[in-house]
Design a protein around this motif. Structure first.
Motif, PDB file in Angstrom:
ATOM      1  N   CYS A 120       4.435  -2.274   2.729  1.00 56.11           N
ATOM      2  CA  CYS A 120       3.359  -2.918   3.485  1.00 56.11           C
ATOM      3  C   CYS A 120       3.775  -4.343   3.816  1.00 56.11           C
ATOM      4  O   CYS A 120       4.412  -5.025   3.011  1.00 56.11           O
ATOM      5  N   CYS A 122       1.632  -6.735   4.429  1.00 51.84           N
ATOM      6  CA  CYS A 122       0.528  -7.690   4.192  1.00 51.84           C
ATOM      7  C   CYS A 122       0.708  -8.594   2.964  1.00 51.84           C
ATOM      8  O   CYS A 122       0.115  -9.660   2.892  1.00 51.84           O
ATOM      9  N   LYS A 123       1.439  -8.115   1.974  1.00 52.03           N
ATOM     10  CA  LYS A 123       1.775  -8.939   0.804  1.00 52.03           C
ATOM     11  C   LYS A 123       0.560  -9.497   0.051  1.00 52.03           C
ATOM     12  O   LYS A 123       0.548 -10.680  -0.343  1.00 52.03           O
ATOM     13  N   CYS A 127      -1.370  -6.703  -5.282  1.00 52.85           N
ATOM     14  CA  CYS A 127      -0.957  -5.338  -4.951  1.00 52.85           C
ATOM     15  C   CYS A 127       0.556  -5.163  -5.111  1.00 52.85           C
ATOM     16  O   CYS A 127       1.349  -5.925  -4.555  1.00 52.85           O
ATOM     17  N   THR A 129       2.376  -2.757  -3.927  1.00 50.42           N
ATOM     18  CA  THR A 129       3.013  -2.348  -2.667  1.00 50.42           C
ATOM     19  C   THR A 129       3.418  -3.570  -1.851  1.00 50.42           C
ATOM     20  O   THR A 129       4.488  -3.601  -1.241  1.00 50.42           O
ATOM     21  N   GLY A 130       2.544  -4.581  -1.855  1.00 48.85           N
ATOM     22  CA  GLY A 130       2.821  -5.799  -1.094  1.00 48.85           C
ATOM     23  C   GLY A 130       4.134  -6.449  -1.514  1.00 48.85           C
ATOM     24  O   GLY A 130       4.767  -7.156  -0.740  1.00 48.85           O
ATOM     25  N   GLY A 168      -3.852   4.146  -0.089  1.00 48.18           N
ATOM     26  CA  GLY A 168      -2.593   4.097  -0.822  1.00 48.18           C
ATOM     27  C   GLY A 168      -1.696   3.010  -0.247  1.00 48.18           C
ATOM     28  O   GLY A 168      -2.164   1.947   0.165  1.00 48.18           O
ATOM     29  N   MET A 169      -0.396   3.289  -0.171  1.00 48.11           N
ATOM     30  CA  MET A 169       0.536   2.274   0.320  1.00 48.11           C
ATOM     31  C   MET A 169       0.301   2.024   1.807  1.00 48.11           C
ATOM     32  O   MET A 169       0.201   2.958   2.597  1.00 48.11           O
ATOM     33  N   VAL A 204      -7.721  -4.251   4.734  1.00 47.02           N
ATOM     34  CA  VAL A 204      -7.882  -5.630   4.272  1.00 47.02           C
ATOM     35  C   VAL A 204      -8.627  -6.458   5.319  1.00 47.02           C
ATOM     36  O   VAL A 204      -8.977  -7.597   5.071  1.00 47.02           O
TER      37      VAL A 204
END
Ligand code: SF4
Length: 355
Positions: A120, A122-123, A127, A129-130, A168-169, A204
């Motif tokens: 992702c 978005c960071k 999270c 994933t970020g 999810g991711m 988000v």
């Protein structure tokens, strides 16, 4: 890392409705047979062999040869020992890892949380994933294959996926067309046949896309990861908040709120968004919008530098919101022992691998 020998590049994806219809016509399969074929694959979770079995002999071999029945390989799973969560790890044809989570809710319902991107951009600070960075968008076939494969696994338990959550991711609205196409197929009566109210997209906060989604899919639920009604705090937690500020989000929610409630996700982080000032800002921000607020516990992970608010303080915050007239649910965490929160398993797997 598993070999990819069992999957060949499909000529026609099982998720390509037009391509499949053209193949049906070319092989002269009767519409009612074709319906049984799709029913076996999408609704009954019978997989390739089960779906092919309902076709006449000649068409069976053509479909078997020309249709690609999966675009992900299940590369691992972790079952929670404390609750009904199962984390599934998938590998894409080009070798990326993504994850989905099966949630067996106490009521007997089965929900599936799926990914929309590899990593992702978005960071968000809370999270995992970020922290992986971004590789690429998932195709709509890869989004849908998570549901089809989860259904096949759940069939052995006499369960089926009843709710699908795009949480999810990835940020679903950064992959708008593939996500919209997936929502169409998930709702399609000849495919997964899931009512819109059983589907949820979590974002988000990209205001235009939220409104667009609400207009195109009036029954699909929208969840906004708000996490703070204070602009500065939100920007620290979620860099995308600099681009899409609270005022713009409020406008979008007001538009969507004319026809439905918006789910508001509020992850409680100790000393970050759980104080009196945070409560007041939230109350003022949401006062005039029909919302349902979910108060969520934080699944801590190594290196994030954040701590979750303790249960009693979360409950007190939720009770204050209820007293102020809001609909509130105090969520509990599923799958904390299997790193079920977004991106945690892929991060762990990259470090240590899992079977
Ligand atoms: S919370 Fe969602 S949008 Fe934010 S980094 Fe994680 S996957 Fe991306």
């Amino acid at each position: 890392m598993p070999a990819f020998s069992i999957i060949t590049r499909p000529m026609i994806s099982i998720y390509d409705q037009q391509g499949l219809e053209a193949l049906r016509s070319r092989t002269a399969v009767q519409p009612h047979r074709f319906k049984l074929f799709r029913n076996a694959f999408f609704k009954k979770g019978l997989g390739k062999e089960g779906a092919l079995a309902v076709l006449p002999g000649a068409a069976r071999s053509v479909f078997g040869r020309e249709v690609g029945f999966q675009c992900l390989e299940l590369s691992g799973r972790r079952d929670s020992e404390t609750d009904g969560a199962t984390k599934l790890g998938f590998q894409t044809l080009d070798g990326h890892l993504i994850e989905s989570v099966i949630l067996r809710v106490k009521t007997g319902r089965t929900a599936l949380c799926i990914s929309s991107q590899v990593g992702c951009v978005c960071k968000c600070g809370f999270c995992a994933t970020g922290q992986l960075g971004f590789s690429r968008n998932l195709t709509y076939g890869e989004i849908l294959d998570q549901v089809a494969q989860a259904n096949r696994l759940l069939r052995a338990e006499g369960r089926t996926v009843r709710n699908v959550v795009l949480m999810g991711m990835g940020e679903p609205f950064q992959n708008l067309e593939n996500v919209f196409q997936s929502l169409e197929v998930l709702q399609d009566a000849t495919c997964f046949n899931l009512a819109g109210m059983r589907l949820m997209v979590s974002t988000v906060g990209i205001p235009d896309a939220m409104v667009q989604c609400a207009e195109r899919f009036p029954c699909v639920q929208l969840a906004l990861s708000l996490h703070s009604a204070r602009q500065q705090v939100r920007e620290k937690l979620m860099p995308l908040a600099r681009k899409y500020n609270l005022d713009a989000l409020h406008e979008a929610m007001a538009v969507i709120g004319r026809s439905r409630k918006v789910m508001v996700e509020y992850l409680m982080l100790e000393g970050v968004n759980d104080g009196d000032e945070d409560f007041q800002a939230l109350e003022n921000y949401l006062r005039d919008i029909p919302v349902h607020i979910n108060i969520i516990p934080f699944n801590e992970f190594e290196g994030c530098g954040l701590k979750g608010t303790p249960h009693l303080a979360r409950k007190a915050f939720a009770d204050r919101l209820k007293d102020a007239g809001f609909n509130v649910t105090l969520r509990y965490s599923l799958g904390s022992d299997i790193a079920a929160a977004c991106g945690q398993l892929v991060r762990r797997r990259m470090r240590e691998g899992f079977a």
